[in-house]
Motif scaffolding. Sequence first.
Motif, short mmCIF file in Angstrom:
data_model
loop_
_atom_site.label_atom_id
_atom_site.label_comp_id
_atom_site.label_asym_id
_atom_site.label_seq_id
_atom_site.Cartn_x
_atom_site.Cartn_y
_atom_site.Cartn_z
N SER A 448 61.70 22.17 -12.67
CA SER A 448 61.02 22.57 -11.43
C SER A 448 60.24 21.39 -10.84
CB SER A 448 60.09 23.74 -11.71
OG SER A 448 59.34 24.08 -10.56
N LEU A 449 59.56 20.63 -11.70
CA LEU A 449 58.82 19.46 -11.24
C LEU A 449 59.77 18.45 -10.60
CD1 LEU A 449 56.15 17.76 -11.20
CD2 LEU A 449 56.88 16.83 -13.41
N THR A 450 60.91 18.23 -11.23
CA THR A 450 61.88 17.27 -10.71
C THR A 450 62.44 17.72 -9.37
OG1 THR A 450 62.48 16.69 -12.98
CG2 THR A 450 64.01 16.03 -11.25
N LEU A 451 62.76 19.00 -9.24
CA LEU A 451 63.24 19.53 -7.96
C LEU A 451 62.23 19.22 -6.86
CD1 LEU A 451 64.82 22.99 -7.24
CD2 LEU A 451 62.88 22.22 -5.89
N GLU A 452 60.94 19.37 -7.17
CA GLU A 452 59.90 19.14 -6.17
C GLU A 452 59.90 17.69 -5.70
OE1 GLU A 452 56.99 20.50 -3.61
OE2 GLU A 452 58.25 21.65 -4.98
N PHE A 453 60.11 16.75 -6.62
CA PHE A 453 60.17 15.34 -6.25
C PHE A 453 61.32 15.09 -5.27
CE2 PHE A 453 57.10 14.30 -9.44
CZ PHE A 453 56.68 13.00 -9.17
N TYR A 454 62.50 15.62 -5.57
CA TYR A 454 63.66 15.42 -4.69
C TYR A 454 63.43 16.07 -3.32
CZ TYR A 454 66.60 13.28 -8.26
OH TYR A 454 67.12 12.41 -9.20
N LYS A 455 62.80 17.23 -3.32
CA LYS A 455 62.50 17.90 -2.05
C LYS A 455 61.55 17.04 -1.21
CE LYS A 455 62.06 21.44 0.88
NZ LYS A 455 60.91 21.03 1.70
N LYS A 456 60.55 16.45 -1.84
CA LYS A 456 59.61 15.59 -1.11
C LYS A 456 60.31 14.34 -0.57
CE LYS A 456 55.35 16.97 -3.52
NZ LYS A 456 54.29 16.52 -4.45
N ALA A 457 61.23 13.79 -1.35
CA ALA A 457 61.98 12.62 -0.88
C ALA A 457 62.82 12.99 0.34
CB ALA A 457 62.86 12.07 -2.00
N HIS A 458 63.45 14.17 0.29
CA HIS A 458 64.22 14.65 1.44
C HIS A 458 63.32 14.80 2.67
CE1 HIS A 458 65.16 18.22 3.95
NE2 HIS A 458 66.35 17.66 4.03
N ASP A 459 62.18 15.42 2.48
CA ASP A 459 61.26 15.63 3.61
C ASP A 459 60.81 14.29 4.20
OD1 ASP A 459 61.54 18.31 3.09
OD2 ASP A 459 59.58 18.53 2.13
N HIS A 460 60.61 13.30 3.33
CA HIS A 460 60.17 11.99 3.81
C HIS A 460 61.23 11.33 4.68
CE1 HIS A 460 58.41 7.97 3.83
NE2 HIS A 460 59.60 7.51 3.48
N ILE A 461 62.48 11.29 4.21
CA ILE A 461 63.50 10.57 4.99
C ILE A 461 63.85 11.33 6.27
CG2 ILE A 461 64.42 9.40 2.96
CD1 ILE A 461 66.75 11.32 2.91
N VAL A 462 63.73 12.65 6.26
CA VAL A 462 63.98 13.43 7.48
C VAL A 462 62.90 13.15 8.52
CG1 VAL A 462 64.05 15.76 8.44
CG2 VAL A 462 65.33 15.24 6.35
N SER A 463 61.67 13.00 8.07
CA SER A 463 60.57 12.81 9.01
C SER A 463 60.43 11.37 9.48
CB SER A 463 59.25 13.26 8.37
OG SER A 463 58.91 12.42 7.27
N GLN A 464 60.90 10.40 8.68
CA GLN A 464 60.67 9.00 9.00
C GLN A 464 61.91 8.28 9.54
OE1 GLN A 464 57.62 7.52 8.81
NE2 GLN A 464 56.82 9.52 8.21
N TYR A 465 63.09 8.84 9.35
CA TYR A 465 64.32 8.17 9.74
C TYR A 465 65.22 9.13 10.51
CZ TYR A 465 62.99 4.90 5.97
OH TYR A 465 62.33 4.02 5.15
N PRO A 466 66.13 8.61 11.34
CA PRO A 466 67.01 9.48 12.12
C PRO A 466 68.35 9.77 11.46
CG PRO A 466 67.21 7.24 12.92
CD PRO A 466 66.20 7.20 11.81
N PHE A 467 68.61 9.19 10.29
CA PHE A 467 69.97 9.15 9.77
C PHE A 467 70.44 10.46 9.14
CE2 PHE A 467 68.04 4.84 9.04
CZ PHE A 467 68.50 4.31 10.23
N TRP A 468 69.54 11.21 8.52
CA TRP A 468 69.94 12.43 7.81
C TRP A 468 70.57 13.45 8.76
CZ3 TRP A 468 70.08 14.08 2.76
CH2 TRP A 468 70.27 15.44 2.56
N ASN A 469 69.93 13.68 9.87
CA ASN A 469 70.38 14.75 10.76
C ASN A 469 71.72 14.47 11.42
OD1 ASN A 469 68.13 16.33 10.25
ND2 ASN A 469 66.93 15.40 11.90
#
Length: 704
Positions: A448-469
């Motif tokens: 569960s802790l590890t899932l949270e880290f990956y979720k935060k990384a996803h949120d970071h790149i979505v908010s800071q970069y245009p490439f994911w979308n």
Amino acid sequence: MFHIEKLKFSWSLAGGIASTVALVSLVHLFVYPVVPSLDYLNAQKVQNPCLSLNGSSEGGTSNGQGMKSRVDLDKQFPPDSHNAVVYRGAPWKATIGRWLSGCDSVTEEVNVVEVIGGLSCKDDCSGQGICNRELGQCRCFHGFTGKGCSEKLHLDCNYPASSELPYGRWVVSICSAHCDTTRAMCFCGEGTKYPNRPVAEACGFRVKLPSEDGGPKVTDWTKADLENIFTMNGSMPGWCNVDPDDAYSSKVQFKEECDCKYDGLWGRFCEVPVQCTCINQCSGHGYCHGGFCQCENGWYGADCSIPSVLSSVGDWPQWLRPAQIEVPTNKNLTGTLVSLKTSLRRKRPLIYVYDLPPEFNSLLLEGRHFKLECINRIYDDRNATLWTEHLYGSQMALYESILASSHRTLNGEEADFFFVPVLDSCIITRADDAPHLSMQDHMGLRSSLTLEFYKKAHDHIVSQYPFWNRSSGRDHIWFFSWDEGACYAPKEIWNSMMLVHWGNTNSKHNHSTTAYWADNWDQISLDRRGNHPCFDPDKDLVLPAWKIPDANAVNLNLWARPYEKRKTLFYFNGNLGPAYANGRPEDTYSMGIRQKLAKEFGSSPNKEGKLGRQHAKDVIVTPLRSENYHEDLASSIFCGVLPGDGWSGRMEDSVLQGCIPVVIQDGIYLPYENVLNYESFAVRLREDEIPDLVKILRTYLCYC
């Protein structure tokens, strides 16, 4: 009898796989290159099997896509008798092998624009961080935070005290001496002869002698042992004031429970400062501090490999040279620093590596409480490299390889793929290392802790970069190295490509297969995880585990030992579960597969003194540690590849010693199995065929 799972291939799958070969080739991990696949990635871009995935740049060739004219792959590269096409010595499934053999050779360079960052950061990160000059954001060192890294964190070594637990409940960082609150690490501290000597775990606490002969010592975490560790009396077991020379010559006593666990120190008494382990050792452009690269002016990135406008062009990595630099005119200048554009000729595919905040990588390395955690090497007293046996070390190796790859790009607009570097092997091994890494909100589950880290990384790149979308993440690559791979990947990133060691499609074993409760993911809610399988062979890839090169085995050419010198028909050495002395106590360990094998063919007595029902002289199934494991493998014709708490490294062991792998794990893919032609070099049996294993294998010998 002989069962291999089949895959349907399309040219888009072949194109995606082939285009990633050059990105992540790790020959030191296994005999084959690493190739993530993309069955669904923009099929219109690979209608011609020899077109590049990213068709935005000119190539000056007949098709304008960086490729020469189309070749007839079917005729030029016919399959062999196993329907495989060999490329670089590996038997690929025919469609993939043709793509690799034909298209790789005709790929040409195209014009690529690279961007050299020049944004500034608040207060130049106050000297307590590195400025990411692409985003203008600080990457703060351990113990510091804020936009300008000016805020100092207080990271306690101990949980809150109570009358029963004066140093708080046990945690790896528990400390009775001096706590460095920037890293939550315990040292002797000022006032001692060796203030920077670690006082890790049991070192600082009283140890009770065993109550019976041969019993273990027990640490009393409620009672500090300061009288001993701080003593100046050489007849008492000291530590913080013990002179190494006196201790080595047995002139004084020292506490045996004290040792040199932290990185950057060597010797029984931590008396030799050595290199710490950093990502790519900071690429020659920085200083490695405990695991965090402190970059020189003009450089940034987790490994200091990204040049900024302040760097010298002559120091740029080879893959950025020679470049034509576009210098802006005065009318375009808006500040002291600007971003520069450079143009150069590159071969696709190109991969962009996100420079994530250090909480996902560098801080996890810098705060390690055990130097061997989650890395693939350390350095000895001569600063020579010592490769570790950490099975999860391939994650670090892959990350470093991509950062140094000639296919890396600093311009996400030019990228064909995007790599998101989250070090889950560090997250898992460091879970509950210190109070600030608590799993209190995760039911004690590392998954569960590890899932949270990956979720935060996803949120970071979505908010800071245009490439994911732009692709909903389909062109993004994530690595899950732990026992059950991407089983607990957050639902938000499942569209991406997953690099794993555990290829469970959930077609049979559709729940958590680990016997270790803290890694179980069954309790993670569907709201967070979604309802995806652990592995999708149409887009994901199983990578081999990290293996230390064995010089003796290589020099002896054990892998090339001929059939007539291999006297053992079948060999498996490993934990066989609760029926054996020192076996894992859980019935669910290995999903019961190892236990079934031992029940039929066990060659060592179990706790009841019994052998397997069908034990045979030339069949070895034993939990007893081998004195020469590689020699035993090289003396065998077939070797078992069975799971443990998830994946195990038995496939790599077998192949490296020339033993034919016998895979027994239903619905679970092995390294590269969805792209290599396993029928060329391996046997796959169903779990319900275990009672017939020896009969089946002897049939193969008769057939040969």
